[in-house]
Write an enzyme that holds these catalytic residues in place. Structure first.
Site, PDB file in Angstrom:
ATOM      1  N   GLU B 280       3.085  -4.411  -4.147  1.00 53.25           N
ATOM      2  CA  GLU B 280       4.133  -4.726  -3.353  1.00 53.25           C
ATOM      3  C   GLU B 280       4.943  -5.996  -3.602  1.00 53.25           C
ATOM      4  OE1 GLU B 280       3.709  -2.993   1.012  1.00 53.25           O
ATOM      5  OE2 GLU B 280       3.335  -5.322   1.133  1.00 53.25           O
ATOM      6  N   GLU B 283       7.393  -5.246  -6.497  1.00 51.93           N
ATOM      7  CA  GLU B 283       8.372  -4.447  -5.976  1.00 51.93           C
ATOM      8  C   GLU B 283       9.457  -5.538  -5.328  1.00 51.93           C
ATOM      9  OE1 GLU B 283       7.362  -1.491  -2.982  1.00 51.93           O
ATOM     10  OE2 GLU B 283       9.512  -0.835  -2.878  1.00 51.93           O
ATOM     11  N   CYS B 300       1.953  -0.512   5.033  1.00 51.67           N
ATOM     12  CA  CYS B 300       0.437  -0.333   4.987  1.00 51.67           C
ATOM     13  C   CYS B 300       0.131   0.512   6.456  1.00 51.67           C
ATOM     14  CB  CYS B 300      -0.310  -1.819   5.161  1.00 51.67           C
ATOM     15  SG  CYS B 300       0.201  -2.840   4.125  1.00 51.67           S
ATOM     16  N   SER B 320       8.991  -0.220   1.632  1.00 46.75           N
ATOM     17  CA  SER B 320       8.356  -0.571   0.411  1.00 46.75           C
ATOM     18  C   SER B 320       7.723   0.909  -0.003  1.00 46.75           C
ATOM     19  CB  SER B 320       7.102  -1.324   0.321  1.00 46.75           C
ATOM     20  OG  SER B 320       6.096  -1.172  -0.800  1.00 46.75           O
ATOM     21  N   LYS B 359      -4.615   6.505  10.890  1.00 48.58           N
ATOM     22  CA  LYS B 359      -5.023   6.922   9.419  1.00 48.58           C
ATOM     23  C   LYS B 359      -5.450   8.283   9.621  1.00 48.58           C
ATOM     24  CE  LYS B 359      -4.617   3.022   7.487  1.00 48.58           C
ATOM     25  NZ  LYS B 359      -3.323   2.752   6.238  1.00 48.58           N
ATOM     26  N   GLU B 362      -2.375   9.858   8.643  1.00 49.30           N
ATOM     27  CA  GLU B 362      -1.785   9.721   7.253  1.00 49.30           C
ATOM     28  C   GLU B 362      -2.518  10.370   6.110  1.00 49.30           C
ATOM     29  OE1 GLU B 362      -2.927   5.762   5.731  1.00 49.30           O
ATOM     30  OE2 GLU B 362      -0.899   5.347   4.912  1.00 49.30           O
ATOM     31  N   GLU B 367       2.264  14.597   0.853  1.00 49.07           N
ATOM     32  CA  GLU B 367       2.611  14.141  -0.460  1.00 49.07           C
ATOM     33  C   GLU B 367       1.331  13.216  -0.817  1.00 49.07           C
ATOM     34  OE1 GLU B 367       3.918  13.499   2.386  1.00 49.07           O
ATOM     35  OE2 GLU B 367       4.348  11.317   2.888  1.00 49.07           O
ATOM     36  N   CYS B 504      -4.170  -4.828  12.628  1.00 50.28           N
ATOM     37  CA  CYS B 504      -5.380  -3.854  12.753  1.00 50.28           C
ATOM     38  C   CYS B 504      -6.388  -4.389  13.556  1.00 50.28           C
ATOM     39  CB  CYS B 504      -5.653  -3.729  11.228  1.00 50.28           C
ATOM     40  SG  CYS B 504      -4.323  -3.248  10.032  1.00 50.28           S
TER      41      CYS B 504
END
Lengths: 161, 582
Positions: B280, B283, B300, B320, B359, B362, B367, B504
């Site tokens: 990141e 990037e 994230c 990102s 999560k 996720e 993908e 988190c």
């Protein structure tokens, strides 16, 4: 179910109503009143538009619509059959009357037939206890009813176009 | 605000005039029970458990919403008050599914505790119960309305704290329930699965979709090489499930417990957090130098990703392209680790322990796989891990401190602080600053981005260049920043967003603290302290200084953002329809 009430014209009218209220304080209630008036109901298709345009969560709109009895999720049928389940009517057998109506028109209490012809509702006392048991169809009142009379009454409206 | 004088239970007190009676009583050491009340989130006076007797008032008053007044005479402990509270509880219990012994919230239920504390033994009322609805179709959240007590905390958390409004009251009177519009399943509404509704629910009406059985199955399968990764925030809160004070770091016991549960490798998402910073940070530097889309926003938090996909799809190019640390870990475990150890990736299973319920959604994003192999196989929450530890009869409090396995288990302080709001930003700045200056800077603490303030802004000058950053936590705060970005009023270079308030550490999968604790302690700040103190205690505090990370790039990936890194560690996003249903 026919959804002709969800016409483009009606949505155009709704958009105008939303524009009129969206910058006022507490726009949701007046817009819902307008929507009920325009469409005769506030189904999900209408709630989605209001949610997006007023930036109010769909769940909140659904909550308001299901809280107030002035708002309905589906339009009332051409003929609204109301059977009084108040105390006087009830003790004189209105429960059997409403069951007979359900059987004849195939619609549960609180629902509308798929062809949009009949809606059925159970009401509390309508103040005509002297006529118990009482049933109304739109503005027509039927008093001192017996179960045997119900098929004839229903048939009359089924044949009306 | 001036002080006022009042009498509580016969004694005179002087208290600040801006308090409620509930707060005033607490201030002078008098406890009033509450049920629907949750400080800052739900202050509505709905349940009537906190009633008190006020001289001159006809009816009992709800103390949680009653402001103090000069000369007020209050009684919190008369038989009228006690009976009213009991009566209210009995009425709630009469319409409650009392299968307490098998309830997921047994022993951590505010209704159960109050019933015991107020001495309710018989329920005088029997009769009809509300028609229940049960929904376990979403990957993350189970909703059981038979347990719901209509306190409204979840409604407020979703609508006011998160700014989303998936849950609301519907219907009226006896038929009132709380749920999504039209009683849709949570899988069919624009829910981001953050789980903030669950951690405020006082009862078992909202809970995570458990995946414990899948983990046991994997551990029982001799053909599977089962790797576990544990997110940074887990170690800051797991101890609470075993009666440690809030904010106790239990990293060592966590490692030992995972080993005793039978995982083949005990690795750490902190390691992958360091990888995330490499990718990141690179990037970001690329976007800064090549005129890329700015501000760049972190990726994230899967709840946050769902939020922007539903609410601001036109801003997706700002995200990102980095996968989250959870998925970077999975992709590397089944490529880098598999190759170096000579294990067929098909025989590897990756289990993640996360402070997060989103999560779970996720890991099933189509993908997030490489060559048909899923990055992560099962994701469980901190709470589910605690249940596994209990079920396995491990004496957690007396476990010796262990360590994570080498190869994908060593981490820098930068990786640790990912679990608190501002942590990813601070970790990124540590690395970006070194890269831009070409030095090993001593400055590593960027305290301007720490703390629980909803939106934090800072300007960092690195090598003569000003970098403007912002940090937002909770999606309601994210919305404010995104509206500025959309309007072209945000001149930030880099924004960190976490879906949950506090980041988190206060995720929807973390141990649930009752209102009695949350009303007096900021659990976000306490848990964050556990992470910042571990960071401060480590000798390596920058991701790019982690020797295992250097090895990963030297021996496998080449450079950050290399072709191979892109294949394994980067992803894409898509617009989601808010109203997909016809």
């Amino acid at each position: 179910m026919t959804k002709s009430y969800l016409s483009e014209e009606n949505f155009a009218t709704l958009h105008k109503a939303i524009d009129a209220y969206k910058d006022t304080q507490g726009p949701l209630m007046p817009v819902l009143h307008e929507a009920q008036h325009i469409f005769g109901a506030i189904p999900i298709e209408v709630q989605k538009v209001i949610s997006e345009r007023l930036n109010v969560p769909l769940a909140e709109i659904y909550g308001v619509v299901t809280f107030y009895s002035q708002f309905t999720l589906e339009p009332t049928g051409e003929f609204l059959i109301s059977v009084c389940l108040g105390t006087a009517c009830y003790v004189r057998g209105s429960q059997q009357i409403i069951e007979k109506v359900t059987e004849l028109i195939g619609v549960d209490v609180g629902k509308t037939s798929t062809d949009g012809k009949f809606s059925l509702q159970a009401t509390r006392c309508i103040g005509a206890c002297g006529l118990a048991p009482v049933m109304t169809v739109n503005d027509d009142v039927y008093g001192r009813l017996t179960v045997a009379e119900v098929p004839g009454i229903v048939k009359k409206y089924q044949e009306t176009h | 605000m001036n002080n006022v004088n009042l009498t509580i239970n016969g004694a005179q007190y002087e208290v600040p005039g801006n308090l409620t009676v509930l707060e005033a009583a607490r201030e002078v050491g008098i406890d009033i029970p509450t049920l629907c009340f949750l400080k800052d989130i739900n202050e509505v006076g709905a349940c009537r458990v906190c009633v008190v007797q006020v001289e001159g008032a006809r009816a009992l008053q709800a103390s949680c919403v009653l402001p103090v007044r000069e000369g007020m005479v209050i009684n919190t402990n008369t038989s009228r008050v006690r009976n009213a509270r009991k009566n209210t509880l009995e009425l709630i219990l009469a319409n409650h599914n009392r299968e307490c012994t098998t309830c997921v919230r047994s022993k951590n239920c505010e209704l159960q505790s109050l019933t015991e504390e107020l001495g309710v033994r018989d329920i005088a009322y029997t009769g009809a119960k509300r028609t229940p609805s049960y929904d376990d179709l979403s990957p993350s959240i189970v909703r059981d309305s038979s347990k719901c007590i209509l306190c409204g905390r979840c409604v407020s958390a979703c609508k006011n704290v998160q700014g989303i409004g998936i849950l609301d009251f519907m219907n009226r009177g006896f038929e009132t329930t709380v749920g999504p519009a039209f009683d849709y399943s949570m899988k069919d509404v624009p829910c981001i699965y953050c789980g903030q509704c669950m951690v405020v629910c006082p009862v078992g009406a909202l809970s995570e979709k458990s995946a414990i059985h899948k983990v046991w199955e994997l551990l029982d399968d001799p053909k599977k090489h089962v790797i576990v990764q544990s997110a940074p925030a887990v170690r800051a809160a797991l101890g609470e499930e075993f009666d440690y004070p809030i904010g106790t770091n239990v990293t060592g016991k966590l490692a030992t417990a995972l080993r005793k549960l039978g995982f083949d490798k005990i690795f750490d998402t902190n390691w992958a957090a360091d990888v995330t910073i490499m990718e990141e940070g690179t990037e970001l530097l690329g976007r800064l130098q090549n005129g890329g889309v700015l501000p760049m926003i972190t990726s994230c938090s899967p709840g946050w990703i769902r939020f922007i996909e539903f609410e601001f799809p036109e801003l997706l190019p700002h995200l990102s392209s980095c996968k989250s640390p959870q998925n970077m870990f999975g992709a590397l475990a089944k490529s880098y680790y598999a190759e170096k150890q000579g294990i067929d990736p098909k025989d590897i299973a990756v289990v993640s322990v996360m402070p997060c319920t989103s999560k779970k959604s996720e890991i099933i994003r189509p993908e997030l796989e490489v060559n048909g192999i899923r990055d992560v196989d099962v994701s469980i929450t901190t709470r589910e891990l605690a249940r596994m530890i209990k079920e396995a009869r491990l004496d957690f409090n007396n476990l010796e401190d262990g360590t994570f396995d080498p190869f994908m288990g060593d981490y820098s302080g930068a990786g640790v602080i990912f679990g608190a709001t501002g942590g990813v930003m601070e970790a990124a700045i540590r690395t970006v600053a070194d890269v831009l200056t070409g030095e090993d800077l001593e400055q590593v603490d960027y305290t301007a981005v720490r703390g629980v303030e909803g939106i934090k802004e800072a300007t960092v000058t690195i090598a003569g260049k000003e970098i403007k950053v912002a940090v937002a936590h909770s999606t309601a705060n994210a919305r404010k920043i995104l509206e500025k970005v959309r309007a072209g009023e945000a001149d930030y270079h880099f924004i960190e967003v976490m879906a949950c308030p506090g980041g988190c550490v206060n995720g929807g999968g973390q141990p649930i603290q009752p209102a009695s604790v949350r009303n007096v302690i900021d659990i976000r700040a306490e848990r964050a302290k556990a992470l910042y103190s571990e960071d401060a205690s480590l000798s390596i505090r920058k991701s790019h200084k982690n020797p295992e990370i250097k090895k990963l790039y030297d021996e496998y990936l080449g450079k950050p953002n290399s072709h191979k890194a892109h294949e394994l560690l980067h992803t894409h996003y898509y617009k989601r329809e808010k109203f997909p249903l016809e």
